[in-house]
Design a protein around this motif. Structure first.
Motif, short mmCIF file in Angstrom:
data_model
loop_
_atom_site.label_atom_id
_atom_site.label_comp_id
_atom_site.label_asym_id
_atom_site.label_seq_id
_atom_site.Cartn_x
_atom_site.Cartn_y
_atom_site.Cartn_z
N PHE A 212 -86.71 -15.52 -89.56
CA PHE A 212 -85.71 -15.51 -90.71
C PHE A 212 -85.59 -17.16 -92.03
O PHE A 212 -84.73 -17.15 -92.37
CB PHE A 212 -84.64 -14.69 -90.58
CG PHE A 212 -83.90 -14.75 -89.65
CD1 PHE A 212 -82.49 -16.20 -89.67
CD2 PHE A 212 -83.37 -14.37 -88.63
CE1 PHE A 212 -81.79 -16.17 -89.40
CE2 PHE A 212 -81.85 -14.54 -87.82
CZ PHE A 212 -81.87 -15.71 -87.62
N ARG A 216 -83.90 -17.51 -95.06
CA ARG A 216 -83.26 -17.63 -95.11
C ARG A 216 -82.64 -18.77 -96.40
O ARG A 216 -82.05 -18.79 -97.19
CB ARG A 216 -82.26 -17.62 -93.76
CG ARG A 216 -80.76 -17.90 -93.96
CD ARG A 216 -79.92 -18.31 -92.67
NE ARG A 216 -78.84 -18.31 -92.92
CZ ARG A 216 -77.53 -18.99 -91.86
NH1 ARG A 216 -78.34 -19.51 -90.75
NH2 ARG A 216 -76.63 -19.06 -92.41
N CYS A 219 -83.91 -18.19 -99.34
CA CYS A 219 -82.99 -16.88 -100.35
C CYS A 219 -81.94 -17.15 -100.72
O CYS A 219 -81.45 -16.13 -101.15
CB CYS A 219 -83.68 -15.41 -99.40
SG CYS A 219 -84.93 -14.98 -98.94
N MET A 226 -78.75 -13.36 -97.50
CA MET A 226 -79.10 -12.53 -96.39
C MET A 226 -77.94 -12.24 -95.03
O MET A 226 -77.32 -13.35 -95.17
CB MET A 226 -80.22 -13.09 -96.14
CG MET A 226 -81.10 -13.29 -94.59
SD MET A 226 -82.11 -14.36 -94.01
CE MET A 226 -84.07 -13.96 -94.90
N LEU A 244 -81.24 -8.60 -95.93
CA LEU A 244 -81.57 -9.29 -97.20
C LEU A 244 -81.85 -8.81 -98.31
O LEU A 244 -82.35 -7.72 -98.67
CB LEU A 244 -83.04 -10.10 -97.28
CG LEU A 244 -83.68 -11.11 -98.16
CD1 LEU A 244 -82.59 -12.56 -98.77
CD2 LEU A 244 -85.68 -10.96 -98.24
#
Length: 259
Positions: A212, A216, A219, A226, A244
């Motif tokens: 991730f 992260r 996003c 997240m 997420l």
């Protein structure tokens, strides 16, 4: 960090990724050496190892004072978020790589003192590279990523972890039922790309930092949320169930998880 330095790093990392992709594609139809790690479903191949060594070598040469956290262990033992940390997943979705030769990703992230600077998620076969960070924005194959619609859970598809659904962890069955349908891709990177491109409203799975770390950064820059599965702040060095989603879907899911 100055914007010009970030842009230079960005250009350099994209060069590594394209070279890395070429390396993987040249070997994808060769006989793979496949080993198991924690279970028969947790695989590693000679290509995973070779690709991580390649990327770690590039980072060592480019940023010798940084720490490197790599899935296959060719980086450092990282216990603190101080300074620069590069996070590398050389083949995300190794089971897909082995069994399908498709639906797998390469991911790189750069953090400094716990703050995400740059993230990269490449769909190797689909040839989609999602890249960027908070100071330069998010790009899909070099084009600015369109604004992600804030779609609620009931109006979209959701990416879920197969084992979490089978065991109904955190009311996963109810989450799936309240969405328009669930999808199980078997690669965090592919799911993250799908959420960023608006194909999924969210993604839930048990993830480790290399799963991730890059996503992260992308996003959060794109306005998505997240967190841990219960909505808490996600530590970049943690291994935990991760949620997420769009902001609306995130709230919808937290309500179901808490029931």
């Amino acid at each position: 960090m100055e914007i010009n330095e970030l842009k230079q790093i960005d250009k350099t990392v994209k060069g590594w990724l394209h070279e890395s992709r070429d390396n993987v594609l040249r070997k994808i139809d060769t006989r793979l050496e496949v080993d198991t790690k924690t279970s028969r479903r947790d695989l590693v191949t000679n290509i995973d190892k070779q690709n991580e060594k390649f990327l770690v070598g590039k980072i060592r040469e480019f940023d010798p004072n940084a720490q490197i956290l790599g899935e296959e262990g060719f980086g450092d033992q990282v216990h603190s978020t101080e300074g620069r940390i590069w996070i590398v997943d050389p083949i995300d979705g190794t089971m897909n790589f082995v069994k399908q030769r498709n639906h797998f990703a390469i991911m790189i992230a750069l953090y400094e003192d716990g703050k995400g600077l740059l993230g990269y998620v490449m769909d190797v076969i689909g040839k989609h590279l999602l890249s960027g960070g908070p100071d330069i924005g998010v790009f899909d194959n070099g084009h600015p990523l369109p604004q992600v619609k804030d779609t609620p859970l009931r109006e979209g598809l959701i990416g879920l972890s197969g084992p979490m659904v089978l065991h109904n962890d955190y009311n996963m069955v109810d989450i799936a039922q309240q969405s328009l349908g669930m999808r199980i891709y078997g690669s965090a990177g592919i799911d993250i790309i799908s959420v960023l491109r608006g194909e999924l409203v969210g993604y839930i799975s048990y993830l480790k930092p290399w799963d991730f770390g890059a996503g992260r950064i992308l996003c959060e820059t794109a306005g998505l949320k997240m967190t841990t599965i219960d909505g808490q702040r996600l530590d970049v060095l943690s291994s935990t169930p991760v949620l997420l989603a769009t902001r609306n879907a995130h709230q919808d899911i937290l309500t179901i998880v808490s029931q």
